[in-house]
Design an enzyme around this catalytic site. Structure first.
Site, PDB file in Angstrom:
ATOM      1  N   CYS A  52       0.840  -1.054  -0.320  1.00 14.99           N
ATOM      2  CA  CYS A  52      -0.195   0.208   0.573  1.00 14.99           C
ATOM      3  C   CYS A  52       0.841   1.593   0.195  1.00 14.99           C
ATOM      4  CB  CYS A  52      -0.634  -0.512   1.320  1.00 14.99           C
ATOM      5  SG  CYS A  52      -1.932  -1.636   1.754  1.00 14.99           S
ATOM      6  N   ASP A  84      -2.344  -3.876   7.751  1.00 16.49           N
ATOM      7  CA  ASP A  84      -3.754  -5.133   8.237  1.00 16.49           C
ATOM      8  C   ASP A  84      -3.482  -6.272   7.968  1.00 16.49           C
ATOM      9  OD1 ASP A  84      -4.546  -2.764   9.868  1.00 16.49           O
ATOM     10  OD2 ASP A  84      -6.231  -2.386   8.820  1.00 16.49           O
ATOM     11  N   ASP A 126      -5.107   1.268   5.655  1.00 12.29           N
ATOM     12  CA  ASP A 126      -6.466   1.899   5.996  1.00 12.29           C
ATOM     13  C   ASP A 126      -6.310   2.256   7.521  1.00 12.29           C
ATOM     14  OD1 ASP A 126      -6.631  -0.583   4.739  1.00 12.29           O
ATOM     15  OD2 ASP A 126      -8.008  -1.550   6.040  1.00 12.29           O
ATOM     16  N   LYS A 127      -5.223   2.154   8.622  1.00 11.76           N
ATOM     17  CA  LYS A 127      -4.687   3.569   9.681  1.00 11.76           C
ATOM     18  C   LYS A 127      -4.410   4.432   9.226  1.00 11.76           C
ATOM     19  CE  LYS A 127      -7.081   0.349  11.033  1.00 11.76           C
ATOM     20  NZ  LYS A 127      -7.716  -1.021  10.257  1.00 11.76           N
ATOM     21  N   GLU A 448      -9.451  -6.990  13.237  1.00 12.54           N
ATOM     22  CA  GLU A 448     -10.256  -7.456  12.841  1.00 12.54           C
ATOM     23  C   GLU A 448     -10.055  -8.795  13.009  1.00 12.54           C
ATOM     24  OE1 GLU A 448      -9.991  -3.296  10.032  1.00 12.54           O
ATOM     25  OE2 GLU A 448      -8.519  -5.481   8.663  1.00 12.54           O
ATOM     26  N   SER A 474     -12.650  -6.740   8.360  1.00 11.48           N
ATOM     27  CA  SER A 474     -12.328  -5.635   7.663  1.00 11.48           C
ATOM     28  C   SER A 474     -13.253  -4.829   6.604  1.00 11.48           C
ATOM     29  CB  SER A 474     -10.997  -6.653   6.707  1.00 11.48           C
ATOM     30  OG  SER A 474     -10.411  -6.234   5.457  1.00 11.48           O
TER      31      SER A 474
END
Length: 568
Positions: A52, A84, A126-127, A448, A474
């Protein structure tokens, strides 16, 4: 001190008191001319620990070029990220949600300590995206977010696959539907390069929400990671942040209540991740804007689900980009009266003005269905309440044929125990799996459950078994799953009192989550209950001590209630 005065005291070379500051900056390449320019940060989340973010170093350099060409003095600084997908199903997942706050704190710290006049933040997982936005809300300087972009879909036997295919493949392998060689092929082809997970999972959901919120340039959320479009996003963001500084436009001018409503609307229309609820609540808290679970419930009832996107649909973000992108979807929603077009954005223009000159969705595309013939007439992210979740819980019901189930609870105090039971065939159709002590405090870190939910789908139990937890799911999760149950077990929420065999009803149509246990029995159980002891230090210890309930965004900086002044 006003912003103008701060720029003046830092940058004018004749200001003798700033000689030591300037001496340090000369060592990193500043010249006399640079000291006369606004100092603009570029917050990079580059890292080699996840696809990512593997390319974000180059994107940060491009943003710095845009800053320089627009007349600013740019400085790149980094923050952390975690993956993640890599930590899923392991104890490492407990660090995922806390990393959001570490990222926000670290960006806020650099911006504040270095007295930066404005900044661009680039995130790709994601975070770090909500982390960047929380920092922007706190930093109170002009700022723009750029999404690192979506990954290309993987290809196997002529079909698109992605990271969720790998999790579901484990369940298929365990069931005997595929062999070890087939599973290895999925592993080797699921992630072909740089970029965030390709479906409408948490990364693409949050990127879309941030664009609807007005904090990124049009198209940033759907332009792919490995494309000239993405490089252009970064260059233009570097230019645009100087215009925000010149115009005196701050995050508080953009991230208003109507802007959050636009973000929630787009998430519902796209069928986004349940994590969006958690993150938008947290960003709103940092911005001191009153957004609650009730706002999600209110908007969910009136916004149709129109995106045929994974995990419950057919297409990925690359397909949406080619069909007209997130701006095309927003233009459609604006025309149909679902968005507030008067909200200010980082272009300095309103949302409606940004969309006015765009062509919209391609006429022959089928990624986005007509509003008049939606996949659902209301949003797929449903807020549930009941005696099992008095403060709320969240379910994602897109693509589900079964929207309610009453069955016996199979209660586990950890994800590991529940996964073992599923893999050993102890779960059958009609069961309600309950995983507790996985909330913000109990996990700690609210891990998750994509690994387990993927295995259930792979084993053919996705529609016949309900999965409930005070942890999270998720964005890649689908099936009859309910997360964010609040209050959580660690704080004595009703989920802590459940026993295996208790009947539970999950009803997404009535928005109810009920355990069929008499009040007298619950009172007796409560009298015997004690919270599990936690011996935690470091990041997880600090997080467990300070984090709020999931219904408030699982934030670590809730304002303390005002104390009434008592005259002595």
């Amino acid at each position: 001190m006003s912003k103008d005065l701060r720029i003046k005291s830092r940058h004018l070379s004749e200001d003798a008191i700033r000689v030591p500051n300037r001496a340090m900056l000369r060592a990193v390449g500043f010249t006399d001319e640079d000291f006369k320019k606004p100092m603009i940060g570029v917050a990079s989340t580059w890292s080699e620990v996840t696809p990512c973010n593997i390319h974000i170093d180059k994107l940060a350099v491009k943003a710095k070029e845009g800053v320089r060409e627009a007349g600013g003095a740019g400085m790149i600084f980094n923050t952390i990220t975690v993956s993640d997908g890599i930590s899923m199903g392991t104890s490492g997942m407990r660090y995922s949600l806390p990393s959001r706050d570490v990222i926000a704190d670290s960006i806020e710290t650099v911006v504040g300590a270095e007295n930066l006049d404005a900044y661009v933040a680039i995130g790709g997982c994601d975070k770090n995206m909500p982390g960047c936005l929380i920092a922007m809300a706190r930093s109170e300087v002009p700022s723009i977010f750029v999404y690192g972009g979506t990954i290309k879909p993987g290809k196997l036997d002529g079909k698109d696959i992605d990271i969720v295919s790998a999790f579901e493949g484990v369940g298929q392998y365990n069931k005997g539907d595929i062999g070890r060689e087939d599973l290895h092929k999925i592993e080797c082809n699921a992630c072909p390069g740089a970029g965030s997970c390709g479906g409408m999972y948490t990364a693409n959901t949050m990127a879309s929400a941030i664009e609807a919120l007005g904090m990124s340039l049009p198209g940033s959320s759907s332009n792919p990671a490995e494309s000239e479009f993405k490089m252009d996003d970064c260059y233009k963001a570097g230019e645009a942040v100087l215009k925000l500084l010149e115009a005196g436009i701050y995050p508080k001018d953009i991230m208003t209540k109507p802007a959050f409503e636009n973000a929630i609307t787009l998430v519902m229309a796209l069928g986004g991740s349940t994590n969006a609820i958690l993150h938008l609540l947290a960003i709103a808290n940092a911005m001191e804007v009153d957004v609650t679970l009730e706002d999600f419930g209110r908007i969910q009832k009136k916004v149709p689900h129109i995106a045929d996107l994974k995990p419950s649909g057919k297409y990925v973000m690359q397909d949406l980009h080619e069909a007209g992108g997130v701006p095309g979807v927003m233009k459609l929603l604006l025309e149909k009266g679902y968005l507030n077009g008067d909200c200010l954005t980082v272009t300095g223009k309103t949302l409606a003005e940004n969309l006015e000159d765009l062509e919209g969705l391609l006429p022959d595309q089928d990624v986005i269905v007509p509003v008049e013939k939606p996949l659902r007439h209301d949003g797929p992210l449903v807020v549930l309440k009941g005696n099992l979740a008095p403060d709320g819980a969240v379910a994602k019901v897109s693509g589900l044929k079964v929207t309610n189930l009453t069955g016996p609870a199979k209660v586990f105090d950890s994800e590991e125990d529940a996964t073992a039971a599923v893999m050993e065939g102890e779960i059958t159709a009609g069961d309600v799996i309950v995983i507790r002590y996985e909330g913000p405090k109990g996990g700690p870190g609210m891990p998750e459950m994509l690994s387990l939910s993927g295995i259930l789908v792979g084993k053919g139990l996705g529609e016949t078994v309900a999965l409930l937890t005070d942890g999270r799911f998720s964005g890649g999760t689908h099936g009859l799953v309910v997360g964010h149950i609040a209050p959580e077990a660690q704080t004595g929420g009703p989920i802590a009192l459940l026993k295996t065999g208790d009947l539970i009803t999950v009803d997404s149509e009535k928005r109810e989550l009920t355990m069929h246990v008499e009040e007298a029995e619950l009172a007796e159980r409560r009298a015997k209950w004690t919270a599990p002891q936690q011996r935690l230090r470091g990041v997880l210890g600090k997080y467990a001590r300070t984090v709020s309930c999931s219904s408030k965004g699982a934030v670590t900086d809730l304002p303390e209630p005002a104390k009434e002044h008592v005259k002595l």
